[in-house]
Design an enzyme around this catalytic site. Sequence first.
Site, PDB file in Angstrom:
ATOM      1  N   SER A  17      37.625  42.881  42.347  1.00 12.55           N
ATOM      2  CA  SER A  17      38.347  41.948  43.220  1.00 12.55           C
ATOM      3  C   SER A  17      39.679  41.614  42.570  1.00 12.55           C
ATOM      4  CB  SER A  17      37.546  40.659  43.397  1.00 12.55           C
ATOM      5  OG  SER A  17      38.412  39.642  43.887  1.00 12.55           O
ATOM      6  N   HIS A  42      38.452  45.562  46.196  1.00 12.06           N
ATOM      7  CA  HIS A  42      38.027  44.431  47.024  1.00 12.06           C
ATOM      8  C   HIS A  42      39.182  43.435  47.177  1.00 12.06           C
ATOM      9  CE1 HIS A  42      34.844  41.800  48.686  1.00 12.06           C
ATOM     10  NE2 HIS A  42      35.453  40.801  48.045  1.00 12.06           N
ATOM     11  N   ASP A  44      40.342  39.897  48.702  1.00  6.36           N
ATOM     12  CA  ASP A  44      39.857  38.608  49.194  1.00  6.36           C
ATOM     13  C   ASP A  44      40.933  37.900  50.000  1.00  6.36           C
ATOM     14  OD1 ASP A  44      37.124  38.367  48.241  1.00  6.36           O
ATOM     15  OD2 ASP A  44      38.011  38.502  46.243  1.00  6.36           O
ATOM     16  N   MET A  46      42.074  34.933  52.321  1.00  4.72           N
ATOM     17  CA  MET A  46      41.701  33.533  52.587  1.00  4.72           C
ATOM     18  C   MET A  46      42.798  32.858  53.403  1.00  4.72           C
ATOM     19  SD  MET A  46      40.150  32.465  48.903  1.00  4.72           S
ATOM     20  CE  MET A  46      39.195  33.632  47.917  1.00  4.72           C
ATOM     21  N   HIS A  76      37.808  41.591  52.550  1.00  2.00           N
ATOM     22  CA  HIS A  76      36.809  40.533  52.795  1.00  2.00           C
ATOM     23  C   HIS A  76      37.543  39.366  53.426  1.00  2.00           C
ATOM     24  CE1 HIS A  76      34.052  37.338  50.660  1.00  2.00           C
ATOM     25  NE2 HIS A  76      33.931  37.314  51.986  1.00  2.00           N
ATOM     26  N   MET A  78      37.882  35.936  54.626  1.00  3.82           N
ATOM     27  CA  MET A  78      37.359  34.564  54.619  1.00  3.82           C
ATOM     28  C   MET A  78      38.293  33.739  55.486  1.00  3.82           C
ATOM     29  SD  MET A  78      36.396  34.521  50.608  1.00  3.82           S
ATOM     30  CE  MET A  78      37.353  35.988  50.302  1.00  3.82           C
ATOM     31  N   MET A 147      27.109  36.588  49.581  1.00  5.00           N
ATOM     32  CA  MET A 147      27.884  35.730  48.673  1.00  5.00           C
ATOM     33  C   MET A 147      26.944  35.060  47.681  1.00  5.00           C
ATOM     34  SD  MET A 147      31.050  36.034  49.531  1.00  5.00           S
ATOM     35  CE  MET A 147      31.624  34.953  48.229  1.00  5.00           C
ATOM     36  N   ASP A 182      28.836  39.434  45.901  1.00  4.39           N
ATOM     37  CA  ASP A 182      30.161  38.918  45.568  1.00  4.39           C
ATOM     38  C   ASP A 182      30.071  37.495  45.018  1.00  4.39           C
ATOM     39  OD1 ASP A 182      32.853  38.307  45.527  1.00  4.39           O
ATOM     40  OD2 ASP A 182      33.202  38.644  47.651  1.00  4.39           O
TER      41      ASP A 182
HETATM   42  C1  DX5 Z   1      35.199  34.456  46.244  1.00  2.00           C
HETATM   43  C2  DX5 Z   1      35.605  35.903  46.474  1.00  2.00           C
HETATM   44  C3  DX5 Z   1      35.187  36.816  45.392  1.00  2.00           C
HETATM   45  C4  DX5 Z   1      35.713  36.490  44.052  1.00  2.00           C
HETATM   46  C5  DX5 Z   1      34.791  37.070  43.026  1.00  2.00           C
HETATM   47  O1  DX5 Z   1      35.571  33.713  47.324  1.00  2.00           O
HETATM   48  O2  DX5 Z   1      35.054  36.392  47.676  1.00  2.00           O
HETATM   49  O3  DX5 Z   1      35.452  38.178  45.707  1.00  2.00           O
HETATM   50  O4  DX5 Z   1      37.003  36.920  43.824  1.00  2.00           O
HETATM   51  O5  DX5 Z   1      35.259  36.651  41.808  1.00  2.00           O
HETATM   52  P1  DX5 Z   1      34.361  36.582  40.508  1.00  2.00           P
HETATM   53  O6  DX5 Z   1      33.842  37.976  40.280  1.00  2.00           O
HETATM   54  O7  DX5 Z   1      35.327  36.121  39.504  1.00  2.00           O
HETATM   55  O8  DX5 Z   1      33.251  35.615  40.792  1.00  2.00           O
HETATM   56 ZN    ZN Z   2      35.146  38.697  48.113  1.00  2.00          ZN
END
Ligand code: DX5
Ligand code: ZN
Length: 226
Positions: A17, A42, A44, A46, A76, A78, A147, A182
């Site tokens: 990620s 990956h 993320d 948001m 991903h 969110m 998650m 994740d």
């Molecule tokens: C959290 C994200 C993850 C996050 C994982 O909201 O979806 O992908 O970046 O990070 P680590 O591996 O540091 O928990």
């Molecule tokens: Zn993620």
Amino acid sequence: MENFRLPKGGKIEIAPSILSADFGCLADEIRQVADCGLTIIHLDVMDGHFVPNLTMGPPLVKNLRSHFPNLILDAHLMITDPDDYIEPFVKAGADHITFHIEANGEPEDIIKRLHDMGCSAGLCVNPVTPVKDIEEFAELCQMILVMTVNPGFGGQSFMAEAAKKIIDIRKMVGPDVRIEVDGGISADTAKTVVEYGADTLVAGNAIFGKADRKKAIEDIVNSYRN
Ligand code: DX5
Ligand code: ZN
């Protein structure tokens, strides 16, 4: 089944990620993990609404696509309204898109639209969300994302109880659908989730939080191989 770029389930893949990477030299950061043989990146995404943080949008995906044509870009989302944003992300070059069952919209329609655009589809469950909420849509997906932290930030602690859902989801979807996990994945937690049936391990802090990325990746791989 359509020929998606996301490989079907089975072989265990680590998906770094980039949330924990240094965005000031992102291409170098990605090159380092790609040089270690990792092929799924990956991303993320948001929106500051579904989760209390803001990260990246389609322009970044477009840039990464042109710099790294061979990597699989795993977005991903969110975000509260995935339906409004899947098209810009696919057009920017995302290969796979996962959205949350807790978000707005009709999951079946979103999955179908993704497939019509040639993109594989994933459905994500937050730690508190029961497996039954995704049951009727799971067989339509190429990936289910479990998650193991509350989404929003990297570097949080692994929630062991939430990971147990992987066992039921694996029974539900069979071997071909990827199960991605994740949140808090590291050399300490990877073995457990692999034993439960996960085959796609997202790792942010456990890779980009370490100076030696090659060793960090090897440590994770060795933890579930041994
Ligand atoms: C959290 C994200 C993850 C996050 C994982 O909201 O979806 O992908 O970046 O990070 P680590 O591996 O540091 O928990
Ligand atoms: Zn993620």
